[in-house]
Scaffold this motif. Structure first.
Motif, PDB file in Angstrom:
ATOM      1  N   THR A 259       0.823  -1.199   0.000  1.00  0.00           N
ATOM      2  CA  THR A 259       0.000   0.000   0.000  1.00  0.00           C
ATOM      3  C   THR A 259       0.862   1.256   0.000  1.00  0.00           C
ATOM      4  N   TYR A 260       0.484   2.250  -0.800  1.00  0.00           N
ATOM      5  CA  TYR A 260       1.172   3.541  -0.864  1.00  0.00           C
ATOM      6  C   TYR A 260       0.131   4.664  -0.760  1.00  0.00           C
ATOM      7  N   HIS A 261       0.627   5.902  -0.689  1.00  0.00           N
ATOM      8  CA  HIS A 261      -0.259   7.068  -0.690  1.00  0.00           C
ATOM      9  C   HIS A 261       0.338   8.105  -1.623  1.00  0.00           C
ATOM     10  N   ILE A 262      -0.489   8.706  -2.463  1.00  0.00           N
ATOM     11  CA  ILE A 262       0.013   9.603  -3.496  1.00  0.00           C
ATOM     12  C   ILE A 262       0.603  10.889  -2.931  1.00  0.00           C
ATOM     13  N   VAL A 263       0.331  11.194  -1.669  1.00  0.00           N
ATOM     14  CA  VAL A 263       0.858  12.415  -1.061  1.00  0.00           C
ATOM     15  C   VAL A 263       1.936  12.110  -0.033  1.00  0.00           C
ATOM     16  N   SER A 264       1.627  11.219   0.921  1.00  0.00           N
ATOM     17  CA  SER A 264       2.510  11.024   2.073  1.00  0.00           C
ATOM     18  C   SER A 264       3.450   9.835   1.967  1.00  0.00           C
ATOM     19  N   ASP A 265       3.219   8.921   1.029  1.00  0.00           N
ATOM     20  CA  ASP A 265       4.046   7.709   0.993  1.00  0.00           C
ATOM     21  C   ASP A 265       4.161   7.198  -0.443  1.00  0.00           C
ATOM     22  N   GLN A 266       4.855   7.957  -1.284  1.00  0.00           N
ATOM     23  CA  GLN A 266       5.020   7.557  -2.673  1.00  0.00           C
ATOM     24  C   GLN A 266       6.183   6.579  -2.810  1.00  0.00           C
ATOM     25  N   PRO A 267       6.104   5.619  -3.715  1.00  0.00           N
ATOM     26  CA  PRO A 267       7.221   4.697  -3.923  1.00  0.00           C
ATOM     27  C   PRO A 267       8.390   5.412  -4.594  1.00  0.00           C
ATOM     28  N   ASP A 268       9.604   4.942  -4.315  1.00  0.00           N
ATOM     29  CA  ASP A 268      10.799   5.548  -4.908  1.00  0.00           C
ATOM     30  C   ASP A 268      11.002   5.106  -6.356  1.00  0.00           C
ATOM     31  N   ASP A 269      10.567   3.896  -6.674  1.00  0.00           N
ATOM     32  CA  ASP A 269      10.765   3.333  -7.999  1.00  0.00           C
ATOM     33  C   ASP A 269       9.667   3.851  -8.949  1.00  0.00           C
ATOM     34  N   PHE A 270      10.089   4.494 -10.072  1.00  0.00           N
ATOM     35  CA  PHE A 270       9.108   5.051 -11.006  1.00  0.00           C
ATOM     36  C   PHE A 270       8.278   3.952 -11.660  1.00  0.00           C
ATOM     37  N   ASN A 271       8.865   2.774 -11.840  1.00  0.00           N
ATOM     38  CA  ASN A 271       8.115   1.657 -12.421  1.00  0.00           C
ATOM     39  C   ASN A 271       6.972   1.227 -11.515  1.00  0.00           C
ATOM     40  N   VAL A 272       7.205   1.309 -10.210  1.00  0.00           N
ATOM     41  CA  VAL A 272       6.140   0.992  -9.251  1.00  0.00           C
ATOM     42  C   VAL A 272       5.055   2.053  -9.325  1.00  0.00           C
ATOM     43  N   VAL A 273       5.466   3.333  -9.457  1.00  0.00           N
ATOM     44  CA  VAL A 273       4.502   4.432  -9.539  1.00  0.00           C
ATOM     45  C   VAL A 273       3.553   4.220 -10.715  1.00  0.00           C
ATOM     46  N   LYS A 274       4.105   3.782 -11.847  1.00  0.00           N
ATOM     47  CA  LYS A 274       3.290   3.629 -13.055  1.00  0.00           C
ATOM     48  C   LYS A 274       2.233   2.540 -12.914  1.00  0.00           C
ATOM     49  N   ARG A 275       2.513   1.513 -12.113  1.00  0.00           N
ATOM     50  CA  ARG A 275       1.546   0.416 -12.031  1.00  0.00           C
ATOM     51  C   ARG A 275       0.599   0.515 -10.837  1.00  0.00           C
ATOM     52  N   LEU A 276       0.682   1.597 -10.060  1.00  0.00           N
ATOM     53  CA  LEU A 276      -0.221   1.759  -8.920  1.00  0.00           C
ATOM     54  C   LEU A 276      -1.664   1.911  -9.394  1.00  0.00           C
ATOM     55  N   VAL A 277      -2.575   1.333  -8.625  1.00  0.00           N
ATOM     56  CA  VAL A 277      -4.004   1.425  -8.952  1.00  0.00           C
ATOM     57  C   VAL A 277      -4.780   1.784  -7.692  1.00  0.00           C
ATOM     58  N   GLN A 278      -5.949   2.377  -7.904  1.00  0.00           N
ATOM     59  CA  GLN A 278      -6.842   2.682  -6.781  1.00  0.00           C
ATOM     60  C   GLN A 278      -7.918   1.613  -6.707  1.00  0.00           C
ATOM     61  N   ARG A 279      -8.098   1.069  -5.533  1.00  0.00           N
ATOM     62  CA  ARG A 279      -9.146   0.068  -5.360  1.00  0.00           C
ATOM     63  C   ARG A 279     -10.511   0.753  -5.382  1.00  0.00           C
ATOM     64  N   LEU A 280     -11.478   0.005  -5.848  1.00  0.00           N
ATOM     65  CA  LEU A 280     -12.831   0.547  -5.944  1.00  0.00           C
ATOM     66  C   LEU A 280     -13.329   1.031  -4.588  1.00  0.00           C
TER      67      LEU A 280
END
Length: 738
Positions: free
Chosen positions: A441-462
């Motif tokens: 689990t990540y957060h777009i404001v307070s806990d973003q992943p360092d790896d850009f590849n991980v950022v690209k595949r993040l999804v929001q659950r319904l």
């Protein structure tokens, strides 16, 4: 000893018996040590200071000294390793300072190379600073090689480090001289050798060996005599904790006949043998017996914790911290259901379909939730040994009942709450994202992943969408919140979810794994079982809560049990129906129903394992006999005594905070915050003096029945309830210790 005082305690013993008891429990040494520390500390509030000292963490403080070159370092290191306490070598502290080239290190190097003792103004700060480190405070320590002078001993005491055990390894000078006569050092590598027992294999190394500074016979004798002179002072200074081990010969009465030390350090049952240096005949068996007195404590049982709170309150983040530090098993119903919904199984598709309906608010049927949690428990056999954190469960009365039937009720419930959780939780959930590859689990404001590849595949659950979150929070507040706060009322600990995860975790950790453990007063039995009686406004419930903390026992309050039963938290449906029927008819709970509630509570694991205090119960002969038949009759009865006029005055000034339910006294114990003070209201039962008098009369009738219950042979011990709260608690301690 005052005969009247002894009579008031109903203790029929002779003076010789009393003195023998004092000697057996080392009462003189206890008070001598406390008074000595009190004189040194000179606190502003001596009583509070003494209570704090008695309630300090029960960690061992051990000192081991011996003459120069006696081999105490090997013994100390092995003993500390066996009992997992911190080993502190004064010699190593000094060598570390020398290696770092600090100012104190340079001074120490000058004296060491000249064969002189390192001066006190260097050694004392090094040692006292090390003893203040968290690992020493939490685990205890074994300090080797300190003190060696009287100022060092005084510094140890003045810094609040009076040792529980002071071990002196005493070796004759002749044996010390024999040991150092063959000892050499390689000036290039600093490696130590013994020419007769451990010579170097390389002849070139042998040629360059030198006598170590300080090992010359004259210097060794000087250091030995200095230590011997100080030892006489140490014997007097630490008389109550001083242990002498004479290692002069294997036939000595004060030493072990073995010349080896056997310790199981590997955890495999295979003993590791440490040979003592020649002339130092190890008294290890005796040392271990002495050390075991202060360090042998039972391991804490695995914890069972429920973590509850509205969606987005930070439950998962809190659980992850416990997993990282303590290795507990994290069981999350939501995470399991999310993974289940990703599979194309019939059950997975059903869960996905239910979550797709926003109005459902994330609800799933009880049978699916229960089956999922059961599977998670079955898949994690380490739950029994490592403890577990159950997140997002139970959410209904049926789920709570299942935990109860499976004997899986938690010991602790952590509840994350805030003043306006809806806005905060909505913001948190709306920004939450999931990595489908790792499920992290990540957060777009307070806990973003360092790896850009991980950022690209993040999804929001319904279920984290803004509209869905609104229904989830509404479902929680209307359905789940009443279940958790009511069923876990006795074990619920509230945490502010608006704080940072670091702050929340620090508070939660102190609840689940408290670093400090209140020590029972000398003579107070473990697993205390007692009934405390008291008239209205005498502070009975307050003292029950204080006893709960001070003795680690469970406060069993019949009125709380009634409220819980009315809300459905009850062993059987019939018992709950009976309670609700009495309340609907505005009748007092019948004697049998109340007895059934109390018996069920006393049979729960926390009461069986830790003991309990009953609040104004039992109230009839029949109830006392029923407790006796069940093997649950309280062996001690205590009664708070206050004049009726005093109780009336207390009632007139007693107020309650309608927001928190906490009770205050506007004159004696007012709230600290003006906002709280402004909203206080009088308790309905305290508004009318006639009703207070009626309650007092009812209490006196109760005590008449209690005296009948005791057959006048063992009446309640009377405690003066008009004393300050701390004094009342101390009187209770003394009564339970007597």
């Amino acid at each position: 000893i005052n005969a009247e005082y002894m009579g008031s305690l109903r203790v029929a013993m002779s003076l010789q018996t009393v003195l023998a008891n004092f000697e057996h429990h080392k009462i003189k040494q206890l008070f001598s040590s406390l008074i000595e520390k009190l004189v040194i500390a000179q606190p502003d509030e001596p009583l509070d200071w003494l209570i704090e000292k008695l309630a300090a963490p029960d960690v061992p403080k051990i000192v081991m000294v011996g003459p120069p070159n006696a081999g105490t370092d090997r013994i100390a290191e092995a003993v500390s390793a066996k009992y997992e306490i911190v080993y502190i070598s004064t010699g190593r502290l000094i060598r570390d300072e020398i290696d770092r080239g600090t100012e104190m290190g340079l001074v120490a190097k000058t004296h060491s190379e000249a064969g002189r003792l390192v001066p006190d103004h260097v050694v004392i700060p090094l040692v006292t600073r090390r003893l203040e480190q968290p690992d020493c405070k939490f685990n205890g320590y074994l300090l080797e090689g300190f003190p060696r002078t009287l100022p060092q001993a005084d510094a140890l005491v003045s810094h609040g480090q009076y040792p529980d055990i002071f071990i002196s390894m005493e070796v004759p000078l002749s044996l010390i001289l024999a040991e150092v006569s063959d000892r050499r050092v390689d000036p290039e590598t600093g490696t130590m050798y013994n020419l007769s027992k451990q010579p170097p294999e390389d002849f070139q190394v042998t040629r360059r060996l030198q006598v170590r500074p300080g090992d010359e016979p004259r210097q060794t004798e000087f250091r030995y005599n200095s230590f011997a002179s100080a030892l006489d002072v140490f014997k007097e200074r630490f008389a109550d904790t001083f242990y002498r081990f004479d290692c002069s010969s294997s036939c000595s009465a004060n030493s072990s006949k073995a010349t080896v030390m056997v310790l199981d350090q590997t955890g495999t049952g295979q003993d590791k043998v440490y040979h003592s240096q020649p002339g130092v005949l190890s008294a290890v068996k005796e040392i271990l017996k002495v050390v075991q007195k202060v360090v042998a404590v039972p391991a804490a049982a695995p914890k069972r914790v429920v973590v509850c709170g509205p969606p987005g309150s930070g439950k998962s983040a809190l659980c992850h911290r416990f997993v990282q530090e303590f290795g507990m098993v994290h069981i999350s119903l939501d995470d399991a259901l999310h993974r289940l919904s990703e599979f194309g199984t019939p059950l997975g598709l059903k869960v996905k379909e239910m979550w797709a309906a926003k109005e459902a608010g994330g609800r799933v049927p009880d049978d699916i939730a229960i089956a999922t949690v059961q599977d998670l428990l079955d898949q994690n056999p380490d739950c029994a040994s490592r403890g577990w954190l159950l997140e997002g469960f139970p959410r209904s009365a049926a789920q709570y009942t299942w935990l109860q039937e499976k004997n899986l009720l938690p010991e602790i419930a952590l509840y994350l709450e805030g003043e306006s959780p809806e806005d905060l939780c909505t913001k948190r959930l709306h920004g939450r994202r999931i990595d489908p590859a790792t499920h992290k689990t990540y957060h777009i404001v307070s806990d973003q992943p360092d790896d850009f590849n991980v950022v690209k595949r993040l999804v929001q659950r319904l279920v984290d969408s803004e509209e869905f979150v609104k229904h989830r929070i509404e479902a929680y507040l209307t359905e789940v919140h009443p279940v958790t706060t009511t069923n876990f009322a006795n074990i619920l600990h509230k945490l502010d979810c608006t704080k940072t995860v670091d702050v929340i975790y620090t508070q939660a950790k102190s609840i689940v794994f408290p670093k400090t453990k209140l020590r029972r007063l000398p003579g107070a039995a473990a697993n205390v079982r007692v009934s405390l009686y008291g008239p209205p406004c005498a502070g009975r419930s307050t003292q029950c809560r204080k006893m709960e903390s001070a003795f680690g026992i469970v406060h069993v309050n019949p009125s709380v049990l009634v409220a819980a039963a009315a809300s459905g938290n009850v062993p059987t449906k019939e018992l709950g129906d009976a309670v609700r029927a009495h309340l609907a008819a505005k009748e007092e709970i019948s004697e049998n129903v109340m007895l059934a509630l109390v018996l069920a509570r006393l049979r729960m694991p926390d009461c069986r394992n830790n003991g309990w205090v009953l609040n104004n119960f039992p109230s009839t002969v029949a109830q006392m006999n029923a407790l006796q038949d069940a093997g649950l009759r309280p062996p001690r009865l205590l009664s708070l005594s206050v004049p009726d006029t005093w109780a009336l005055e207390r009632a007139a000034d007693r107020r309650v905070d309608p927001v928190t339910g906490k009770t205050y006294h506007v004159k004696l114990y007012p709230p600290q915050e003006y906002v709280v003070m402004h909203r206080l209201v009088a308790l309905p039962e305290d508004e009318d003096e006639a009703s207070v008098l009626a309650r007092l009369d009812k209490y006196h009738q109760l005590m008449d029945r209690v005296r009948v219950m005791c057959h006048e042979r063992d009446p309640p011990i009377v405690i003066d309830g008009s004393q300050p709260r701390k004094e009342v608690l101390l009187s209770i301690h003394r009564a339970l210790s007597g």
